[in-house]
Structures are given as C-alpha cells and as structure tokens.
Write a protein that holds these residues in place. Structure first.
Motif, PDB file in Angstrom:
ATOM      1  N   PHE A 113       0.730  -1.309   0.004  1.00 33.33           N
ATOM      2  CA  PHE A 113      -0.030   0.007   0.074  1.00 33.33           C
ATOM      3  C   PHE A 113       0.832   1.620  -0.005  1.00 33.33           C
ATOM      4  CE2 PHE A 113      -2.510  -3.180   1.991  1.00 33.33           C
ATOM      5  CZ  PHE A 113      -3.362  -3.651   1.065  1.00 33.33           C
ATOM      6  N   PRO A 114       2.019   1.261  -0.794  1.00 31.11           N
ATOM      7  CA  PRO A 114       2.544   2.727  -0.951  1.00 31.11           C
ATOM      8  C   PRO A 114       1.733   3.976  -1.428  1.00 31.11           C
ATOM      9  CG  PRO A 114       3.109   1.303  -2.801  1.00 31.11           C
ATOM     10  CD  PRO A 114       2.240   0.414  -2.061  1.00 31.11           C
ATOM     11  N   CYS A 115       1.742   4.811  -0.913  1.00 33.60           N
ATOM     12  CA  CYS A 115       1.069   6.348  -1.413  1.00 33.60           C
ATOM     13  C   CYS A 115       1.818   7.364  -1.208  1.00 33.60           C
ATOM     14  CB  CYS A 115      -0.193   6.260  -0.641  1.00 33.60           C
ATOM     15  SG  CYS A 115       0.003   6.462   0.987  1.00 33.60           S
ATOM     16  N   PHE A 116       1.694   8.337  -2.050  1.00 32.68           N
ATOM     17  CA  PHE A 116       2.731   9.375  -2.299  1.00 32.68           C
ATOM     18  C   PHE A 116       2.077  10.533  -1.445  1.00 32.68           C
ATOM     19  CE2 PHE A 116       3.478   8.131  -6.672  1.00 32.68           C
ATOM     20  CZ  PHE A 116       4.721   8.339  -6.878  1.00 32.68           C
ATOM     21  N   SER A 117       3.122  11.205  -0.639  1.00 28.21           N
ATOM     22  CA  SER A 117       2.752  12.335  -0.101  1.00 28.21           C
ATOM     23  C   SER A 117       2.061  13.600  -0.900  1.00 28.21           C
ATOM     24  CB  SER A 117       3.916  13.104   0.722  1.00 28.21           C
ATOM     25  OG  SER A 117       5.106  13.319  -0.276  1.00 28.21           O
ATOM     26  N   PRO A 118       1.302  14.495  -0.409  1.00 29.84           N
ATOM     27  CA  PRO A 118       0.781  15.483  -1.381  1.00 29.84           C
ATOM     28  C   PRO A 118       1.726  16.295  -2.104  1.00 29.84           C
ATOM     29  CG  PRO A 118      -0.408  15.508   0.655  1.00 29.84           C
ATOM     30  CD  PRO A 118       0.959  14.668   0.970  1.00 29.84           C
ATOM     31  N   ASP A 119       2.891  16.335  -1.613  1.00 28.04           N
ATOM     32  CA  ASP A 119       4.083  17.080  -2.587  1.00 28.04           C
ATOM     33  C   ASP A 119       4.908  16.077  -3.395  1.00 28.04           C
ATOM     34  OD1 ASP A 119       5.767  15.809  -0.781  1.00 28.04           O
ATOM     35  OD2 ASP A 119       6.606  17.725   0.175  1.00 28.04           O
ATOM     36  N   GLY A 120       4.447  14.848  -3.330  1.00 22.02           N
ATOM     37  CA  GLY A 120       5.084  13.810  -4.381  1.00 22.02           C
ATOM     38  C   GLY A 120       6.639  13.518  -3.688  1.00 22.02           C
ATOM     39  N   GLN A 121       7.301  14.085  -2.773  1.00 21.89           N
ATOM     40  CA  GLN A 121       8.343  13.979  -2.261  1.00 21.89           C
ATOM     41  C   GLN A 121       8.875  12.652  -1.289  1.00 21.89           C
ATOM     42  OE1 GLN A 121      10.914  16.074  -3.414  1.00 21.89           O
ATOM     43  NE2 GLN A 121       9.299  16.469  -4.690  1.00 21.89           N
ATOM     44  N   ARG A 122       7.651  12.195  -0.773  1.00 20.14           N
ATOM     45  CA  ARG A 122       7.703  10.868   0.092  1.00 20.14           C
ATOM     46  C   ARG A 122       6.815   9.917  -0.267  1.00 20.14           C
ATOM     47  NH1 ARG A 122       7.475  13.516   5.750  1.00 20.14           N
ATOM     48  NH2 ARG A 122       6.365  14.914   4.914  1.00 20.14           N
ATOM     49  N   ILE A 123       6.970   8.863   0.169  1.00 21.24           N
ATOM     50  CA  ILE A 123       5.941   7.549   0.135  1.00 21.24           C
ATOM     51  C   ILE A 123       5.865   6.973   1.425  1.00 21.24           C
ATOM     52  CG2 ILE A 123       5.561   5.350  -1.100  1.00 21.24           C
ATOM     53  CD1 ILE A 123       7.308   6.194  -3.310  1.00 21.24           C
TER      54      ILE A 123
END
Length: 188
Positions: A113-123
């Motif tokens: 269940f990986p998901c991006f942070s809203p800024d796309g910098q973290r998972i």
C-alpha cells in the motif's frame, strides 16, 4: 462509477472478479486498475468514461496498482517477486515506461500500500514482517532512500493528510479490533 450522492451509476468493466482495485488519476481523467488474465495480474489505465483501455505493464510478475504521483506523471505500484505473494515497491511513468524498483523488501517481508505524499516527495507504506507476523507504517523518499519506521506496535494501509503533515492508518495489534489512528509525521 457513481456520483458522490449515489446517482448516475455506470458500470465501466464487465468482469468484476478479474478487474479490480481502481485508482483515480489526480486530474480525474484516468483510472488505473488491474486485470487478472491466466492467473496473472497486470496494470491497465482507462479513461474515466470507461474507454481507451491501455495495458501499461508487461511483467512476468503480478502487479497491483497503488497510487499516482500528485502531478500525474508517475505511478507507484507493488510487484511480486518470483510469482509469489511477496511484494516490492516499484514506480513507472504514467504511460508504463521506465519501470524501476524503488524498494525491495528484505527476507520474507513485503511492502504494501505505498502512497505518495501530497508534494510527491515521500511515499508512506506498510511493511509486513513475516516472522513474527506484524505490519508497521514506514515512510521513505520517493526515490526509495531514507526508509524510516513510524510505528512500532502495528499499522497498515497508510494515507496522507492533504497538507502532508499527518498519516492515517489502522491497527489491530493492540486490542485485536481494528482501530484508526492519525500521527504527525516529522520532516524528511
């Protein structure tokens, strides 16, 4: 698909046991999902109206859709290893190009269940340890570096808050009942 109020229900696929796990693109124009054919799960994208179905993966391994990057240019997904259930985290361009391993689960563990942070910098993701069986929430940079464990008493299915400062997850390790938690996530 249906409106949020439940009206205008439309069926987009016609083999529900074989087509599942839809994920909206950030602009709402595409849907990432999986199709199982010959006991093999692969990734597809369709237009929001159900047309324009395109296969975007061609791996001998099973793959599961997870999330789009906030800009819609990348897809994070999980891929099996040696056609078994163990999963690693992969990323590819939204058109299916440049698939690459981001994080390999060690030993018999698996990343889910990986998901991006809203800024796309973290998972954010959850790591399931095979022995003893336990899952905890982890976070890493979008390139797979800087893996950091966030929970130590259980945690699964993480989801970022819109501001990227908190992660929601559930855990059933403490009471054997599923409980919902929200935790503050420190900087990178």
């Amino acid at each position: 698909m249906a409106n949020a109020d439940g009206s205008h229900v439309r069926q987009l696929t016609h083999n529900p046991e074989l087509e599942s796990e839809p994920v909206w693109s950030p602009d709402g124009k595409k849907i990432l999902y999986l199709i199982v054919r010959d006991e093999h799960a692969q990734l597809y994208v369709m237009n929001a109206d159900g047309g324009g179905v395109t296969r975007i993966s061609n791996s001998p391994e099973n793959e599961w859709p997870q999330d789009w990057s906030p800009d819609g240019k990348q897809i994070v997904f999980t891929r099996s290893r040696n056609r078994k259930w163990q999963r690693d985290i992969w990323m590819m361009n939204a058109d299916g190009g440049n698939p690459r391993l981001i994080a390999a689960a060690p030993g018999n563990d698996e990343f889910l269940f990986p998901c991006f942070s809203p800024d796309g910098q973290r998972i954010a993701y959850h790591r399931r340890v095979a022995s003893p069986l336990q899952a905890d929430v982890w976070v890493m940079n979008a390139d797979g570096s800087g893996q950091r464990r966030l929970t130590h008493l259980g945690g699964a299915s993480p989801a970022w808050s819109r501001d990227g400062k908190r992660i929601a997850f559930y855990s059933s390790n403490r009471t054997c009942n599923s409980e919902f938690y929200v935790m503050v996530v420190a900087g990178r």
